[in-house]
Design a protein around this motif. Structure first.
Motif, PDB file in Angstrom:
ATOM      1  N   TRP A   1       0.829  -1.202   0.000  1.00 37.06           N
ATOM      2  CA  TRP A   1       0.000   0.000   0.000  1.00 37.06           C
ATOM      3  C   TRP A   1       0.861   1.248   0.000  1.00 37.06           C
ATOM      4  O   TRP A   1       1.899   1.314   0.669  1.00 37.06           O
ATOM      5  CB  TRP A   1      -0.898   0.023   1.244  1.00 37.06           C
TER       6      TRP A   1
ATOM      7  N   TYR B   1     -11.544  -3.140  -1.916  1.00 36.15           N
ATOM      8  CA  TYR B   1     -10.179  -3.447  -2.325  1.00 36.15           C
ATOM      9  C   TYR B   1      -9.981  -4.936  -2.596  1.00 36.15           C
ATOM     10  O   TYR B   1      -9.172  -5.305  -3.464  1.00 36.15           O
ATOM     11  CB  TYR B   1      -9.188  -2.906  -1.295  1.00 36.15           C
TER      12      TYR B   1
ATOM     13  N   PHE C   1      -1.867  -0.926  -4.089  1.00 35.28           N
ATOM     14  CA  PHE C   1      -2.845   0.154  -4.017  1.00 35.28           C
ATOM     15  C   PHE C   1      -2.167   1.455  -3.611  1.00 35.28           C
ATOM     16  O   PHE C   1      -1.406   1.502  -2.636  1.00 35.28           O
ATOM     17  CB  PHE C   1      -3.942  -0.181  -3.003  1.00 35.28           C
TER      18      PHE C   1
END
Length: 331
Positions: free
Chosen positions: A16, A296, A307
């Motif tokens: 992330w 997600y 992401f």
């Protein structure tokens, strides 16, 4: 093109990054340094500052400051507009940031879209083909400076003679290059030709409750399929390209009602994120951790490996909830 070590880390699971919207207020840059330390302590892989000089702090200044206060988190702009700087200078800036951060830079590039910003910089916005030519030349020059110095190139929009950046970047043969954009025919072909990562998003409203997460994910799946097709045409292994996804704006609360109240308090017309000014609530993911997990996971199920989530740098709750309650449950 060999697989970049940053891309190869995808085998260890989803990672992330956050793109921090910095307000236009006194003390914002100093506060950004504190937020960056929090981002690193929480274990995010990437911290991005976007490239919109008309209304936002300069990313190269901000990221250089952050590089001196952090030690692990990767740093970059998800999208540097290719037309805003000569690519020889861009290669110089990126090389210096990679050295300053001891090998933590990710160079994101895109063709640009904000007409008033082009006007403010006395640049011709032109057609998409014009802006794409800037991007193509930039990719060729930056990659060439890093891998074939001293590099000479004559392009449609940019040229360079005997350019090199010394000392070379810490990351060898180069920092990873990420090309942002969801154009299935042109942009994703450039990804397949030049890049280590794509950065895509669905062209579907995040605020329209009649659209399911799976429907949103299917629009992303079509883009991944297009990228795979370009890789096949260019005889490139698709495993060499990291599939990253971009969220234009995320607002989290412990409950949906809390997140909604935070969103309602925003005046999107005054945001320093031009994408937020343009899209308003349409592209805001406003939800609680459970809703974000569903969203997600739908993206991960169609092949997204990474992401990048844009959010307000002052929204410490969203920064913490995303990493502690959402990310561990997305796989």
């Amino acid at each position: 093109m060999a697989i970049h070590p940053w891309v190869a880390e995808a085998k260890s699971g989803i990672r992330w990054g956050v793109q921090l919207i910095t307000p236009n207020e006194p003390g914002a840059l100093q506060n950004l340094l504190t937020t960056a330390a929090t981002v690193e302590d929480l274990g995010y892989d990437f911290l991005s500052i976007f490239d919109h000089p008309l209304m936002h702090v300069d990313p190269w200044i901000a990221l250089s400051g952050i590089a001196t206060r952090t030690f692990k988190v990767r740093l970059g702009s998800t999208v540097n507009c290719a037309a805003y700087r000569h690519p020889a200078m861009l290669a110089r800036l990126a090389t210096d940031l990679d050295n300053l951060s001891n090998g933590r830079h990710v160079l994101g590039l895109g063709s640009g879209w904000l007409v008033p910003e082009f006007n403010a910089l006395s640049l011709d916005f032109g057609s998409f083909a014009d802006r794409n030519a800037y991007l193509e030349d930039t990719l060729a020059i930056v990659r060439g400076v890093w891998t074939e110095p001293p590099f000479t190139y004559t392009g449609t929009k940019f040229s360079t003679v005997a350019m090199e950046a010394v000392p070379a970047p810490v990351q060898q043969p180069s920092p990873p290059i990420m090309v942002a954009g969801s154009g299935a025919r042109v942009t994703l072909r450039q990804v397949a030709k030049w890049a280590d990562a794509c950065n895509i998003k669905e062209d579907v409203s995040l605020s329209d409750t009649s659209i399911s997460d799976d429907q949103r994910a299917q629009s992303v799946a079509r883009l991944i399929s297009a990228l795979d097709g370009h890789c096949a045409d260019l005889q490139r292994d698709p495993a060499e390209i990291l599939r990253t996804h971009f969220t234009l704006y995320l607002i989290l609360g412990e409950t949906w009602e809390e997140a909604r109240a935070k969103a309602d308090a925003l005046d999107t017309s005054k945001s320093t994120s031009p994408g937020t000014r343009r899209e308003g609530a349409r592209s805001m993911l406003i939800t609680d951790p459970e809703g974000a997990i569903r969203y997600y996971n739908a993206m991960a199920n169609v092949g997204i490996q990474y992401f990048i989530v844009q959010l307000d740098a002052r929204d410490s709750q969203t920064i913490e909830l995303l990493k502690t309650k959402v990310a561990p449950n997305v796989n």
